[in-house]
Scaffold this motif. Structure first.
Motif, PDB file in Angstrom:
ATOM      1  N   MET A 138       0.828  -1.189   0.000  1.00  0.00           N
ATOM      2  CA  MET A 138       0.000   0.000   0.000  1.00  0.00           C
ATOM      3  C   MET A 138       0.871   1.251   0.000  1.00  0.00           C
ATOM      4  SD  MET A 138      -3.245  -0.727  -0.020  1.00  0.00           S
ATOM      5  CE  MET A 138      -3.277  -2.263  -0.909  1.00  0.00           C
ATOM      6  N   ALA A 139       0.295   2.330  -0.474  1.00  0.00           N
ATOM      7  CA  ALA A 139       1.037   3.576  -0.640  1.00  0.00           C
ATOM      8  C   ALA A 139       1.047   4.432   0.626  1.00  0.00           C
ATOM      9  CB  ALA A 139       0.447   4.380  -1.793  1.00  0.00           C
ATOM     10  N   LYS A 140       2.100   5.210   0.761  1.00  0.00           N
ATOM     11  CA  LYS A 140       2.187   6.237   1.795  1.00  0.00           C
ATOM     12  C   LYS A 140       1.928   7.562   1.086  1.00  0.00           C
ATOM     13  CE  LYS A 140       5.024   8.057   5.522  1.00  0.00           C
ATOM     14  NZ  LYS A 140       6.307   8.002   6.219  1.00  0.00           N
ATOM     15  N   ILE A 141       0.823   8.221   1.459  1.00  0.00           N
ATOM     16  CA  ILE A 141       0.327   9.391   0.735  1.00  0.00           C
ATOM     17  C   ILE A 141       0.403  10.630   1.618  1.00  0.00           C
ATOM     18  CG2 ILE A 141      -1.684  10.363  -0.457  1.00  0.00           C
ATOM     19  CD1 ILE A 141      -2.582   7.384  -0.884  1.00  0.00           C
ATOM     20  N   LEU A 142       0.852  11.732   1.006  1.00  0.00           N
ATOM     21  CA  LEU A 142       0.883  13.023   1.677  1.00  0.00           C
ATOM     22  C   LEU A 142      -0.299  13.849   1.202  1.00  0.00           C
ATOM     23  CD1 LEU A 142       2.430  15.060   3.485  1.00  0.00           C
ATOM     24  CD2 LEU A 142       3.604  15.826   1.395  1.00  0.00           C
ATOM     25  N   MET A 143      -1.014  14.469   2.136  1.00  0.00           N
ATOM     26  CA  MET A 143      -2.086  15.415   1.814  1.00  0.00           C
ATOM     27  C   MET A 143      -1.685  16.761   2.402  1.00  0.00           C
ATOM     28  SD  MET A 143      -6.117  15.505   2.985  1.00  0.00           S
ATOM     29  CE  MET A 143      -6.756  14.348   1.784  1.00  0.00           C
ATOM     30  N   ILE A 144      -1.553  17.761   1.527  1.00  0.00           N
ATOM     31  CA  ILE A 144      -1.229  19.118   1.982  1.00  0.00           C
ATOM     32  C   ILE A 144      -2.519  19.924   1.990  1.00  0.00           C
ATOM     33  CG2 ILE A 144       0.083  21.214   1.574  1.00  0.00           C
ATOM     34  CD1 ILE A 144       2.158  19.506   0.094  1.00  0.00           C
ATOM     35  N   THR A 145      -2.856  20.453   3.161  1.00  0.00           N
ATOM     36  CA  THR A 145      -4.116  21.159   3.327  1.00  0.00           C
ATOM     37  C   THR A 145      -3.908  22.387   4.208  1.00  0.00           C
ATOM     38  OG1 THR A 145      -6.468  20.834   3.813  1.00  0.00           O
ATOM     39  CG2 THR A 145      -4.882  19.727   5.275  1.00  0.00           C
ATOM     40  N   GLY A 146      -4.977  23.098   4.482  1.00  0.00           N
ATOM     41  CA  GLY A 146      -4.877  24.282   5.323  1.00  0.00           C
ATOM     42  C   GLY A 146      -6.251  24.762   5.735  1.00  0.00           C
ATOM     43  N   ASP A 147      -6.285  25.809   6.527  1.00  0.00           N
ATOM     44  CA  ASP A 147      -7.567  26.333   6.995  1.00  0.00           C
ATOM     45  C   ASP A 147      -8.462  26.703   5.818  1.00  0.00           C
ATOM     46  OD1 ASP A 147      -7.497  26.148   9.825  1.00  0.00           O
ATOM     47  OD2 ASP A 147      -6.083  27.832   9.885  1.00  0.00           O
ATOM     48  N   PHE A 148      -9.719  26.355   5.968  1.00  0.00           N
ATOM     49  CA  PHE A 148     -10.783  26.578   4.997  1.00  0.00           C
ATOM     50  C   PHE A 148     -10.585  25.784   3.706  1.00  0.00           C
ATOM     51  CE2 PHE A 148     -10.910  30.024   8.022  1.00  0.00           C
ATOM     52  CZ  PHE A 148     -12.185  29.797   8.523  1.00  0.00           C
ATOM     53  N   THR A 149      -9.918  24.643   3.865  1.00  0.00           N
ATOM     54  CA  THR A 149      -9.922  23.634   2.827  1.00  0.00           C
ATOM     55  C   THR A 149     -11.369  23.195   2.607  1.00  0.00           C
ATOM     56  OG1 THR A 149      -8.979  21.493   2.207  1.00  0.00           O
ATOM     57  CG2 THR A 149      -9.551  21.763   4.510  1.00  0.00           C
ATOM     58  N   GLU A 150     -11.691  22.723   1.427  1.00  0.00           N
ATOM     59  CA  GLU A 150     -13.063  22.266   1.176  1.00  0.00           C
ATOM     60  C   GLU A 150     -13.294  20.979   1.958  1.00  0.00           C
ATOM     61  OE1 GLU A 150     -16.846  21.444   0.100  1.00  0.00           O
ATOM     62  OE2 GLU A 150     -15.284  19.948  -0.209  1.00  0.00           O
ATOM     63  N   ASP A 151     -14.364  20.939   2.718  1.00  0.00           N
ATOM     64  CA  ASP A 151     -14.671  19.843   3.635  1.00  0.00           C
ATOM     65  C   ASP A 151     -14.674  18.478   2.944  1.00  0.00           C
ATOM     66  OD1 ASP A 151     -16.044  19.560   6.579  1.00  0.00           O
ATOM     67  OD2 ASP A 151     -16.867  18.086   5.179  1.00  0.00           O
ATOM     68  N   TYR A 152     -15.510  18.290   1.937  1.00  0.00           N
ATOM     69  CA  TYR A 152     -15.610  16.994   1.251  1.00  0.00           C
ATOM     70  C   TYR A 152     -14.302  16.641   0.551  1.00  0.00           C
ATOM     71  CZ  TYR A 152     -20.757  17.303   1.603  1.00  0.00           C
ATOM     72  OH  TYR A 152     -22.046  17.410   2.035  1.00  0.00           O
ATOM     73  N   GLU A 153     -13.645  17.642  -0.036  1.00  0.00           N
ATOM     74  CA  GLU A 153     -12.440  17.374  -0.809  1.00  0.00           C
ATOM     75  C   GLU A 153     -11.247  17.029   0.069  1.00  0.00           C
ATOM     76  OE1 GLU A 153     -13.966  20.305  -4.376  1.00  0.00           O
ATOM     77  OE2 GLU A 153     -12.138  20.860  -3.288  1.00  0.00           O
ATOM     78  N   THR A 154     -11.409  17.195   1.354  1.00  0.00           N
ATOM     79  CA  THR A 154     -10.376  16.814   2.318  1.00  0.00           C
ATOM     80  C   THR A 154     -10.768  15.513   3.010  1.00  0.00           C
ATOM     81  OG1 THR A 154      -9.885  19.145   2.664  1.00  0.00           O
ATOM     82  CG2 THR A 154      -9.048  17.609   4.318  1.00  0.00           C
ATOM     83  N   MET A 155     -11.942  15.502   3.616  1.00  0.00           N
ATOM     84  CA  MET A 155     -12.340  14.349   4.419  1.00  0.00           C
ATOM     85  C   MET A 155     -12.630  13.093   3.600  1.00  0.00           C
ATOM     86  SD  MET A 155     -14.463  15.830   7.592  1.00  0.00           S
ATOM     87  CE  MET A 155     -13.787  17.114   8.623  1.00  0.00           C
ATOM     88  N   VAL A 156     -13.313  13.248   2.479  1.00  0.00           N
ATOM     89  CA  VAL A 156     -13.679  12.051   1.695  1.00  0.00           C
ATOM     90  C   VAL A 156     -12.446  11.327   1.153  1.00  0.00           C
ATOM     91  CG1 VAL A 156     -14.904  11.218  -0.348  1.00  0.00           C
ATOM     92  CG2 VAL A 156     -16.033  12.810   1.215  1.00  0.00           C
TER      93      VAL A 156
END
Length: 185
Positions: A1-19
């Motif tokens: 399985m892959a090790k994935i990095l997600m770069i995010t920040g305040d007021f990221t889009e809810d669904y596009e982050t959590m889902v």
């Protein structure tokens, strides 16, 4: 399985982050969600963007999303792939040179990258869109073409893959976007 990095920040889009975060975990991948200036266990605020018939999306307060790694301690070379959610975070994250350097790493190493909606603002700022096809929220089409890319004007429920890059206009594309990304993983 892959090790994935997600770069995010305040007021990221809810669904596009959590889902995508939850989906990739459910599929057995490791996902480290990070934000410049924040540590594991801290949160970013999310915003819910919806399409309700207005000239652009509406925005409502979302959830607090817990970060799983400390930005200052990560090394992009330790990751197999990158996810860039949309929302308002990309507009200010693109001002952070270290974020842009990380994004460039994934392109230079030809690792899978999934970007959605306003994530294209980060790709454009990192200078990785030249001669690439990229979808994004339509208001970001200017950034894509100004960065030398070809804007993919596709259905809001569709995604497009160009080499190691999978992009989509917004969260209604999650099924297609995540399926195409997982093929690259």
């Amino acid at each position: 399985m892959a090790k994935i990095l997600m770069i995010t920040g305040d007021f990221t889009e809810d669904y596009e982050t959590m889902v995508p975060f939850q989906c990739l975990l459910a599929c057995g991948h490791t996902v480290d969600a990070v934000c410049p200036g924040k540590a594991a266990g801290e949160t970013v605020k999310t915003a819910i963007h919806d399409f309700e018939g207005d000239q652009t999306y509406t925005e409502k307060p979302g959830h607090n999303f817990a970060l799983t790694a400390t930005y200052a301690e990560i090394n992009a070379s330790d990751y197999d792939a990158l996810v860039i959610p949309g929302g308002r975070a990309p507009e200010y994250l693109r001002l952070d040179a270290s974020v842009l350097d990380m994004i460039r790493h994934f392109f230079e190493a030809n690792k899978p990258v999934a970007s959605i909606c306003h994530g294209a603002q980060l790709l454009a700022a990192a200078g990785v869109l030249k001669d690439r096809t990229c979808s994004a929220y339509p208001a970001c089409s200017f950034e894509v073409t100004a960065a030398g890319g070809t804007y993919a004007d596709i259905a809001v429920s569709a995604a497009v893959t160009d080499g190691n890059l999978v992009t989509a206009p917004a969260w209604p594309a999650h099924p297609d976007w995540l399926a195409q990304f997982m093929k690259l993983l």
